[in-house]
Motif scaffolding. Structure first.
Motif, PDB file in Angstrom:
ATOM      1  N   ASP A   1       0.820  -1.214   0.000  1.00 23.93           N
ATOM      2  CA  ASP A   1       0.000   0.000   0.000  1.00 23.93           C
ATOM      3  C   ASP A   1       0.850   1.258   0.000  1.00 23.93           C
ATOM      4  OD1 ASP A   1       1.040  -0.222   2.502  1.00 23.93           O
ATOM      5  OD2 ASP A   1      -0.866  -0.113   3.588  1.00 23.93           O
ATOM      6  N   THR A   2       2.103   1.121  -0.426  1.00 22.87           N
ATOM      7  CA  THR A   2       3.011   2.262  -0.413  1.00 22.87           C
ATOM      8  C   THR A   2       2.895   3.059  -1.712  1.00 22.87           C
ATOM      9  OG1 THR A   2       5.313   2.940  -0.068  1.00 22.87           O
ATOM     10  CG2 THR A   2       4.936   0.964  -1.395  1.00 22.87           C
ATOM     11  N   ASN A   3       3.231   4.351  -1.638  1.00 22.11           N
ATOM     12  CA  ASN A   3       3.166   5.210  -2.821  1.00 22.11           C
ATOM     13  C   ASN A   3       4.432   5.136  -3.663  1.00 22.11           C
ATOM     14  OD1 ASN A   3       0.581   6.235  -2.216  1.00 22.11           O
ATOM     15  ND2 ASN A   3       1.462   7.690  -0.756  1.00 22.11           N
ATOM     16  N   HIS A   4       5.522   4.733  -3.035  1.00 19.40           N
ATOM     17  CA  HIS A   4       6.785   4.613  -3.772  1.00 19.40           C
ATOM     18  C   HIS A   4       7.652   3.565  -3.085  1.00 19.40           C
ATOM     19  CE1 HIS A   4       9.351   6.729  -0.805  1.00 19.40           C
ATOM     20  NE2 HIS A   4       8.276   7.454  -0.563  1.00 19.40           N
ATOM     21  N   TYR A   5       8.731   3.176  -3.757  1.00 19.92           N
ATOM     22  CA  TYR A   5       9.560   2.079  -3.278  1.00 19.92           C
ATOM     23  C   TYR A   5      10.992   2.537  -2.989  1.00 19.92           C
ATOM     24  CZ  TYR A   5       5.569  -0.463  -5.053  1.00 19.92           C
ATOM     25  OH  TYR A   5       4.284  -0.906  -5.271  1.00 19.92           O
ATOM     26  N   ARG A   6      11.152   3.820  -2.711  1.00 17.30           N
ATOM     27  CA  ARG A   6      12.487   4.362  -2.434  1.00 17.30           C
ATOM     28  C   ARG A   6      12.798   4.322  -0.941  1.00 17.30           C
ATOM     29  NH1 ARG A   6      10.122   7.881  -5.776  1.00 17.30           N
ATOM     30  NH2 ARG A   6       9.820   9.418  -4.109  1.00 17.30           N
ATOM     31  N   CYS A   7      13.993   3.871  -0.639  1.00 16.39           N
ATOM     32  CA  CYS A   7      14.493   3.833   0.736  1.00 16.39           C
ATOM     33  C   CYS A   7      15.943   4.291   0.719  1.00 16.39           C
ATOM     34  CB  CYS A   7      14.432   2.425   1.323  1.00 16.39           C
ATOM     35  SG  CYS A   7      12.815   1.621   1.211  1.00 16.39           S
ATOM     36  N   THR A   8      16.335   5.029   1.734  1.00 10.03           N
ATOM     37  CA  THR A   8      17.738   5.426   1.881  1.00 10.03           C
ATOM     38  C   THR A   8      18.413   4.436   2.816  1.00 10.03           C
ATOM     39  OG1 THR A   8      17.164   7.759   1.585  1.00 10.03           O
ATOM     40  CG2 THR A   8      19.321   7.262   2.552  1.00 10.03           C
ATOM     41  N   MET A   9      19.327   3.649   2.267  1.00 10.83           N
ATOM     42  CA  MET A   9      19.977   2.588   3.029  1.00 10.83           C
ATOM     43  C   MET A   9      21.256   3.117   3.678  1.00 10.83           C
ATOM     44  SD  MET A   9      19.242  -0.632   3.615  1.00 10.83           S
ATOM     45  CE  MET A   9      18.103  -0.867   2.254  1.00 10.83           C
ATOM     46  N   TYR A  10      21.414   2.890   4.978  1.00 10.94           N
ATOM     47  CA  TYR A  10      22.575   3.373   5.714  1.00 10.94           C
ATOM     48  C   TYR A  10      23.570   2.255   6.061  1.00 10.94           C
ATOM     49  CZ  TYR A  10      19.354   7.281   6.539  1.00 10.94           C
ATOM     50  OH  TYR A  10      18.458   8.320   6.395  1.00 10.94           O
ATOM     51  N   GLU A  11      23.067   1.056   6.240  1.00 13.91           N
ATOM     52  CA  GLU A  11      23.933  -0.045   6.682  1.00 13.91           C
ATOM     53  C   GLU A  11      23.309  -1.370   6.286  1.00 13.91           C
ATOM     54  OE1 GLU A  11      25.710  -1.920  10.908  1.00 13.91           O
ATOM     55  OE2 GLU A  11      24.457  -0.111  10.920  1.00 13.91           O
ATOM     56  N   ALA A  12      24.140  -2.308   5.871  1.00 14.18           N
ATOM     57  CA  ALA A  12      23.673  -3.657   5.570  1.00 14.18           C
ATOM     58  C   ALA A  12      24.864  -4.600   5.609  1.00 14.18           C
ATOM     59  CB  ALA A  12      22.992  -3.723   4.200  1.00 14.18           C
ATOM     60  N   GLY A  13      24.847  -5.569   6.506  1.00  8.59           N
ATOM     61  CA  GLY A  13      25.974  -6.489   6.591  1.00  8.59           C
ATOM     62  C   GLY A  13      25.754  -7.609   7.585  1.00  8.59           C
ATOM     63  N   TRP A  14      26.540  -8.658   7.392  1.00  9.25           N
ATOM     64  CA  TRP A  14      26.478  -9.847   8.242  1.00  9.25           C
ATOM     65  C   TRP A  14      27.690  -9.920   9.159  1.00  9.25           C
ATOM     66  CZ3 TRP A  14      22.425 -13.342   7.957  1.00  9.25           C
ATOM     67  CH2 TRP A  14      21.579 -13.215   6.845  1.00  9.25           C
ATOM     68  N   ARG A  15      27.470 -10.484  10.338  1.00  6.50           N
ATOM     69  CA  ARG A  15      28.578 -10.837  11.218  1.00  6.50           C
ATOM     70  C   ARG A  15      28.299 -12.219  11.808  1.00  6.50           C
ATOM     71  NH1 ARG A  15      25.412  -7.580  14.621  1.00  6.50           N
ATOM     72  NH2 ARG A  15      25.116  -8.420  16.744  1.00  6.50           N
ATOM     73  N   GLN A  16      29.374 -12.947  12.138  1.00  7.18           N
ATOM     74  CA  GLN A  16      29.201 -14.279  12.711  1.00  7.18           C
ATOM     75  C   GLN A  16      29.596 -14.260  14.167  1.00  7.18           C
ATOM     76  OE1 GLN A  16      30.737 -17.490  10.369  1.00  7.18           O
ATOM     77  NE2 GLN A  16      30.028 -19.064  11.809  1.00  7.18           N
ATOM     78  N   GLU A  17      28.729 -14.804  14.997  1.00 11.82           N
ATOM     79  CA  GLU A  17      28.996 -14.959  16.425  1.00 11.82           C
ATOM     80  C   GLU A  17      28.789 -16.426  16.770  1.00 11.82           C
ATOM     81  OE1 GLU A  17      26.605 -12.284  18.713  1.00 11.82           O
ATOM     82  OE2 GLU A  17      27.526 -10.477  17.864  1.00 11.82           O
ATOM     83  N   GLY A  18      29.889 -17.156  16.861  1.00  8.39           N
ATOM     84  CA  GLY A  18      29.788 -18.588  17.117  1.00  8.39           C
ATOM     85  C   GLY A  18      29.084 -19.278  15.968  1.00  8.39           C
ATOM     86  N   GLU A  19      28.020 -19.991  16.281  1.00  8.90           N
ATOM     87  CA  GLU A  19      27.246 -20.708  15.268  1.00  8.90           C
ATOM     88  C   GLU A  19      26.045 -19.897  14.781  1.00  8.90           C
ATOM     89  OE1 GLU A  19      27.996 -23.729  13.812  1.00  8.90           O
ATOM     90  OE2 GLU A  19      29.891 -23.269  14.797  1.00  8.90           O
ATOM     91  N   GLU A  20      26.084 -18.594  14.987  1.00  9.33           N
ATOM     92  CA  GLU A  20      24.964 -17.751  14.576  1.00  9.33           C
ATOM     93  C   GLU A  20      25.449 -16.654  13.639  1.00  9.33           C
ATOM     94  OE1 GLU A  20      21.780 -15.042  16.988  1.00  9.33           O
ATOM     95  OE2 GLU A  20      21.845 -17.171  17.471  1.00  9.33           O
TER      96      GLU A  20
ATOM     97  N   ILE B   1      24.319 -12.986  12.068  1.00 14.77           N
ATOM     98  CA  ILE B   1      23.397 -11.892  12.369  1.00 14.77           C
ATOM     99  C   ILE B   1      23.519 -10.835  11.279  1.00 14.77           C
ATOM    100  CG2 ILE B   1      22.706 -10.136  14.041  1.00 14.77           C
ATOM    101  CD1 ILE B   1      24.082 -11.880  16.182  1.00 14.77           C
ATOM    102  N   PHE B   2      22.404 -10.534  10.660  1.00 17.92           N
ATOM    103  CA  PHE B   2      22.335  -9.523   9.614  1.00 17.92           C
ATOM    104  C   PHE B   2      21.772  -8.238  10.215  1.00 17.92           C
ATOM    105  CE2 PHE B   2      19.881  -7.735   5.845  1.00 17.92           C
ATOM    106  CZ  PHE B   2      21.012  -7.278   5.168  1.00 17.92           C
ATOM    107  N   THR B   3      22.478  -7.131   9.991  1.00 18.73           N
ATOM    108  CA  THR B   3      22.010  -5.821  10.440  1.00 18.73           C
ATOM    109  C   THR B   3      21.718  -4.975   9.214  1.00 18.73           C
ATOM    110  OG1 THR B   3      23.308  -5.892  12.484  1.00 18.73           O
ATOM    111  CG2 THR B   3      22.598  -3.726  11.726  1.00 18.73           C
ATOM    112  N   ILE B   4      20.522  -4.395   9.187  1.00 16.84           N
ATOM    113  CA  ILE B   4      20.146  -3.524   8.079  1.00 16.84           C
ATOM    114  C   ILE B   4      19.468  -2.289   8.654  1.00 16.84           C
ATOM    115  CG2 ILE B   4      17.977  -4.786   7.689  1.00 16.84           C
ATOM    116  CD1 ILE B   4      18.394  -4.159   4.650  1.00 16.84           C
ATOM    117  N   ARG B   5      19.925  -1.112   8.203  1.00 20.30           N
ATOM    118  CA  ARG B   5      19.428   0.159   8.745  1.00 20.30           C
ATOM    119  C   ARG B   5      19.099   1.091   7.589  1.00 20.30           C
ATOM    120  NH1 ARG B   5      22.404   4.971  10.220  1.00 20.30           N
ATOM    121  NH2 ARG B   5      21.221   6.266  11.703  1.00 20.30           N
ATOM    122  N   ALA B   6      17.921   1.697   7.640  1.00 24.65           N
ATOM    123  CA  ALA B   6      17.473   2.597   6.580  1.00 24.65           C
ATOM    124  C   ALA B   6      16.473   3.582   7.155  1.00 24.65           C
ATOM    125  CB  ALA B   6      16.841   1.811   5.435  1.00 24.65           C
TER     126      ALA B   6
END
Length: 246
Positions: free
Chosen positions: A159-178, A180-185
């Motif tokens: 239901d959005t009027n547009h599909y634009r997002c300003t992306m600030y951060e996106a990346g994976w890190r590994q902690e042991g057997e897990e 974790i993806f962090t994404i910020r916008a």
């Protein structure tokens, strides 16, 4: 008087954040408990919606009260009647124009993948039985910062009027057997993070190359994205506002 309430919740037993007929939602439970504590009808507005099964370690809502509130007392009384899977963290008095959704300047999500079968994480992480190429996934994730139009990762009937997002951060890190993806916008489309994670996971499994991942974004064709990652691994982790100390 207007207030911002900071909450956290386990979304396992809820059909998302937004109140809806014939389904249990976090918003409806929160509104009911607030109305009982404050002895007046309360309707909250959230900083955004989470889907069925998605969690929030930080979510903000605003509501209006007819009188000034003793914030610590309200938080204490609210936590006494909220179910165990929802917690009130803080309450702030704000200006009458403040808006939990429209004033937010950034949102951060975390997605969890577990590489070992763990019964204690079955509602909080996506289990992968084989290793993923984290380096390739990070190469692909970095490409997200080059784009603003994320039509590819939007639900068809959004239901959005547009599909634009300003992306600030996106990346994976590994902690042991897990993993974790962090994404910020500044904003996200409905279902966007889970579609991004599902497509990045295909890069990690070798089903997609990094180049193919970029072509999928640039093509703006929803049908080219991979399937959405399961809801249980997704957490709304942080909502930011101008001049925010919390």
């Amino acid at each position: 008087m207007r207030y911002f309430l900071e909450i956290a919740y386990d979304g396992t037993n809820y059909h998302g954040w937004q109140a809806q007929p014939n389904a249990l939602a976090v918003q409806a439970v929160l509104d009911d408990c607030l109305s009982k504590v404050l002895r007046q009808p309360i309707s909250t507005t959230g900083s955004g919606r989470t889907d069925t099964g998605v969690h929030a370690s930080q979510q903000f809502v605003h509501f209006d009260a007819v009188q000034a509130l003793e914030v610590q007392q309200v938080v204490f009384r609210l936590n006494r009647i909220l179910p165990d899977d929802i917690a009130a963290l803080n309450l702030y008095q704000v200006s009458e124009e403040a808006h939990a959704r429209f004033d937010a300047i950034a949102r951060t999500y975390h997605y969890h993948i577990t590489l070992t079968r763990n019964p204690f994480k079955r509602y909080y992480a996506w289990y992968h039985s084989r290793a993923l190429d984290v380096q390739k996934m990070n190469e692909a994730a970095a490409i997200l910062l080059k784009y603003e139009d994320f039509t590819t990762f939007s639900k068809v009937k959004g239901d959005t009027n547009h599909y634009r997002c300003t992306m600030y951060e996106a990346g994976w890190r590994q902690e042991g057997e897990e993993l974790i993806f962090t994404i910020r916008a500044n904003r996200f489309l409905r279902g966007m993070v889970r579609l991004v994670v599902g497509t990045l996971a295909d890069v990690g499994k070798g089903k997609l190359t990094v180049k193919a991942f970029e072509q999928i974004i640039a093509g703006q064709d929803r049908s080219k994205a991979s399937g959405a990652a399961p809801a249980e691994g997704l957490f709304l982790a942080k909502v930011e506002y101008p001049d925010q100390d919390a």
